[in-house]
Motif scaffolding. Structure first.
Motif, mmCIF file in Angstrom:
data_model
loop_
_atom_site.group_PDB
_atom_site.id
_atom_site.type_symbol
_atom_site.label_atom_id
_atom_site.label_comp_id
_atom_site.label_asym_id
_atom_site.label_seq_id
_atom_site.Cartn_x
_atom_site.Cartn_y
_atom_site.Cartn_z
ATOM 1 N N GLN A 35 -29.119 -87.715 -62.388
ATOM 2 C CA GLN A 35 -29.525 -87.684 -60.985
ATOM 3 C C GLN A 35 -28.354 -88.080 -60.101
ATOM 4 O O GLN A 35 -27.378 -88.677 -60.572
ATOM 5 N N ILE A 36 -28.447 -87.703 -58.845
ATOM 6 C CA ILE A 36 -27.444 -88.119 -57.869
ATOM 7 C C ILE A 36 -28.152 -88.968 -56.850
ATOM 8 O O ILE A 36 -29.006 -88.500 -56.113
ATOM 9 N N ASP A 37 -27.832 -90.261 -56.843
ATOM 10 C CA ASP A 37 -28.523 -91.200 -55.970
ATOM 11 C C ASP A 37 -27.498 -91.880 -55.081
ATOM 12 O O ASP A 37 -26.340 -92.030 -55.471
ATOM 13 N N THR A 38 -27.920 -92.289 -53.876
ATOM 14 C CA THR A 38 -26.965 -92.974 -52.993
ATOM 15 C C THR A 38 -26.692 -94.389 -53.477
ATOM 16 O O THR A 38 -25.642 -94.947 -53.207
ATOM 17 N N SER A 39 -27.652 -94.999 -54.201
ATOM 18 C CA SER A 39 -27.490 -96.381 -54.622
ATOM 19 C C SER A 39 -26.491 -96.492 -55.779
ATOM 20 O O SER A 39 -26.570 -95.735 -56.742
ATOM 21 N N ILE A 40 -25.556 -97.458 -55.681
ATOM 22 C CA ILE A 40 -24.605 -97.622 -56.777
ATOM 23 C C ILE A 40 -25.241 -98.380 -57.942
ATOM 24 O O ILE A 40 -24.620 -98.553 -58.981
ATOM 25 N N PHE A 41 -26.499 -98.828 -57.758
ATOM 26 C CA PHE A 41 -27.187 -99.496 -58.867
ATOM 27 C C PHE A 41 -27.981 -98.506 -59.707
ATOM 28 O O PHE A 41 -28.443 -98.834 -60.802
ATOM 29 N N ALA A 42 -28.184 -97.295 -59.195
ATOM 30 C CA ALA A 42 -29.067 -96.338 -59.852
ATOM 31 C C ALA A 42 -28.489 -95.873 -61.184
ATOM 32 O O ALA A 42 -27.274 -95.749 -61.336
ATOM 33 N N PRO A 43 -29.359 -95.619 -62.171
ATOM 34 C CA PRO A 43 -28.897 -95.032 -63.423
ATOM 35 C C PRO A 43 -28.272 -93.670 -63.164
ATOM 36 O O PRO A 43 -28.672 -92.968 -62.231
ATOM 37 N N ALA A 44 -27.313 -93.285 -63.977
ATOM 38 C CA ALA A 44 -26.659 -91.991 -63.829
ATOM 39 C C ALA A 44 -26.349 -91.462 -65.229
ATOM 40 O O ALA A 44 -26.889 -91.961 -66.224
#
Lengths: 325, 295
Positions: free
Chosen positions: A263-272
């Motif tokens: 996924q592409i998320d704005t949060s730098i905490f989000a799993p990627a």
């Protein structure tokens, strides 16, 4: 290291015995040469094999692979955008952390803050960081780093959670495994590369440059920032790019702490998810030709990116060491 | 020369002046910052070492070497098959990479003077090969060995590890040969030996400890590598009965067990990490003394 007179090995023609071109010496040189060429040839063989097996996917998806964010083996639709994003984002976080820290270490270890007998073991310890296997970093990351990072994330979310891009927070919901965790772990892993090459470059700067600056009344740190770092800049940049190449291709530790969510998320905490982690997780289980082809395509992408990065770094570092000699 | 200088005389006061506060603050804060950075870099090293030591030590027992993995939830068992698999694959990798690596290193060191151009190309290629991500090497081995033999095997894993070891062996061999004093070559040539005999009978024997250390360094790095083995050797719960079948390894075992929710499997992962760390760190420290520089 040693300065060696260049032509002393060759005895003059009229002093050497024997004649024919197939002397044992010539044959031996040929064998050595072939072995060395085989080592370099591996690179081309590798490029050929990976590109060949990626062909089915390349002809099916083309460059659209790079902008498609769907990865669905069930309906056989494959796009690499989320993985490219994860690879670049995690490496960017790693570089943001490792470049200043690595440079700081390099400066600390070249300046005479402490006597040499203390600095040498410290330098060795920084280099030992590079010897720890990636999978051990991953294990440590899961059980030691993630709880700490989660606490830091909770704190950042509460204090800075209001900073947003397009209505979504940069410091969003704390997860634990995610981009930031992977970035921090990558930073630790590339630190030795950046620190020790920068240290070599800084050490090679002529003493007179530093003395000149100090004699003009500059302080130690004014000398470092205005004389030493500019003089060492290309070598330091080379060291950083080498570090970047390591970060982009690093697999096991990242796979274990990034959360593996495309996924592409704005949060730098989000799993990627990164390209390397995708290969690690799916290659053994892929069984359709399209799926395997798509994975080879992703591998080719990673190969080309790291190859370019490494060639640039190698050219820069090489130029610096040629100037030095 | 400098008889007019009298160092015992202190510099008069009006020649020194304290730094302006801004510059003084800058100097102090930057010094503090670089000390803090260095301190921060050392923390992970000790943290990893301490955790692996404590967690790994409690799970070490003779069973680890002699028993197969027990099913999750049942206590006991070991990972003898993973140790066996790592030894086998590193052995295969060494058989492939040592001849090519050592011969290339000899070429780079001993023939450097008459083949400048080609030497540059080879050295460049070796450095670029060293930068190829290990997972891509795994993909390559999959394409070359697994796809053509249609099975995961210790051969495929060994092949991948061999490519990983190559650049390390080339560089350390070249370095070891360069440490041999130049006079030895001149002496041998002066006695009438040709270059091949000089290399084979004088230089290589003199550099042998260094070359062996380099090979050991490559072996220790290969033993810790996981990514190239995931889909070439795969994993196995059983002892090895033939080379052409999926094979367990310490590194893949750590990955598999670390990501399970079972505490007893996680403890085995720490135990396997301890074995790998002891191997890697011991050889790194030895090679540091042999080469006095890093690889």
């Amino acid at each position: 290291m040693q300065t060696q007179p260049s032509n002393q090995l060759e005895a003059p023609e009229n002093l050497t015995a024997g004649g024919g071109s197939l002397q044992p010496d010539t044959i031996a040189r040929g064998v050595f040469l072939v072995a060395a060429l085989a080592v370099v040839g591996t690179l081309f063989w590798m490029a050929f094999v990976v590109a060949r097996d990626a062909m089915p996917a390349i002809s099916k998806f083309g460059l659209g692979f790079l902008v498609n964010s769907t990865w669905d083996p069930v309906v056989e639709e494959f796009g690499g955008l989320t993985f490219v994003f994860g690879t670049i984002a995690s490496s960017a976080i790693a570089m943001l952390l490792a470049v200043p820290v690595g440079l700081g270490i390099a400066i600390f270890l070249t300046e005479d803050f402490l006597p040499e007998w203390i600095l040498t073991p410290i330098a060795f310890m920084v280099e030992l960081l590079a010897a720890i296997p990636s999978v051990v970093y991953g294990l440590w990351g899961i059980f030691v780093m993630i709880p700490i990072v989660r606490a830091v994330e909770t704190f950042l979310n509460q204090t800075l959670g209001w900073i947003q891009i397009g209505g979504k927070s940069i410091f969003g919901v704390p997860y634990g495994p995610g981009l930031l965790t992977a970035g921090v772990l990558l930073a630790i892993m590339i630190l030795p590369t950046i620190a020790s090459i920068s240290r070599d470059v800084l050490k090679a700067i002529p003493r007179s440059l530093r003395n000149g600056s100090l004699a003009l009344g500059a302080t130690r740190w004014e000398t470092i920032f205005r004389v030493l770092l500019p003089a060492a800049s290309s070598g330091v940049v080379g060291a950083c790019i080498l570090g970047l190449g390591r970060a982009l291709g690093e697999t096991m530790a990242v796979t274990m702490v990034i959360g593996n969510t495309p996924q592409i998320d704005t949060s730098i905490f989000a799993p990627a998810y990164t390209i390397a982690a995708l290969l690690a997780n799916e290659f053994a289980e892929a069984n359709t030709a399209v799926h395997i082809g798509a994975l080879f395509f992703a591998a080719l992408l990673l190969f080309v990116i790291t190859l370019l990065v490494n060639i640039v770094a190698e050219l820069i570092v090489r130029r610096v060491s040629l100037e030095r000699n | 020369m400098t008889t007019s200088l009298r160092p015992e005389q202190p510099v008069s006061d009006d020649l020194t002046s304290p730094l302006e506060p801004g510059r003084a603050l800058f100097t102090t804060s930057m010094t503090t910052l670089s000390v803090v950075f260095t301190f921060f870099a050392i923390i992970p090293l000790f943290s990893v070492l301490i955790y692996v030591l404590i967690q790994g030590f409690t799970s070490l027992s003779p069973d680890i070497f002699t028993k197969l993995p027990a099913p999750a939830g049942t206590p006991g068992g070991g990972f003898g098959n993973a140790i066996q698999g790592t030894l086998l694959m590193v052995g295969i990798a060494a058989l492939i990479s040592v001849p090519f690596g050592v011969l290339s290193g000899i070429f780079l060191s001993e023939y450097a003077r008459d083949d400048r151009g080609i030497i540059e190309v080879i050295r460049f290629g070796v450095n670029v090969l060293a930068g190829v991500p290990s997972i891509v090497i795994g993909v390559f081995a999959y394409g070359v060995v697994v796809l053509s033999t249609k099975t995961f095997s210790a051969y495929a894993g060994g092949f991948a590890l061999a490519i990983l070891m190559l650049p390390i062996i080339v560089r350390t061999t070249e370095e070891a040969l360069k440490l041999v004093p130049w006079e030895l070559r001149l002496g041998s040539l002066g006695l009438g030996a040709d270059r091949f005999n000089t290399t084979a009978r004088v230089i290589v024997p003199a550099a042998l400890p260094g070359i062996i250390t380099g090979v050991m360094l490559a072996v220790s790095r290969a033993a810790g590598e996981t990514a190239p083995l995931l889909f070439t050797a795969l994993f196995s719960q059983y002892w090895i009965d033939k080379v052409g079948q999926p094979t367990a390894s310490l590194a893949v075992l750590i990955f598999n067990y670390a990501t399970t929710p079972y505490a007893d499997l996680q403890r085995k992962a720490w135990g396997a990490s301890l074995l790998l760390l002891i191997l890697v760190l011991a050889i790194s420290i030895i090679s540091r003394y042999v080469f006095r520089r890093r690889f």
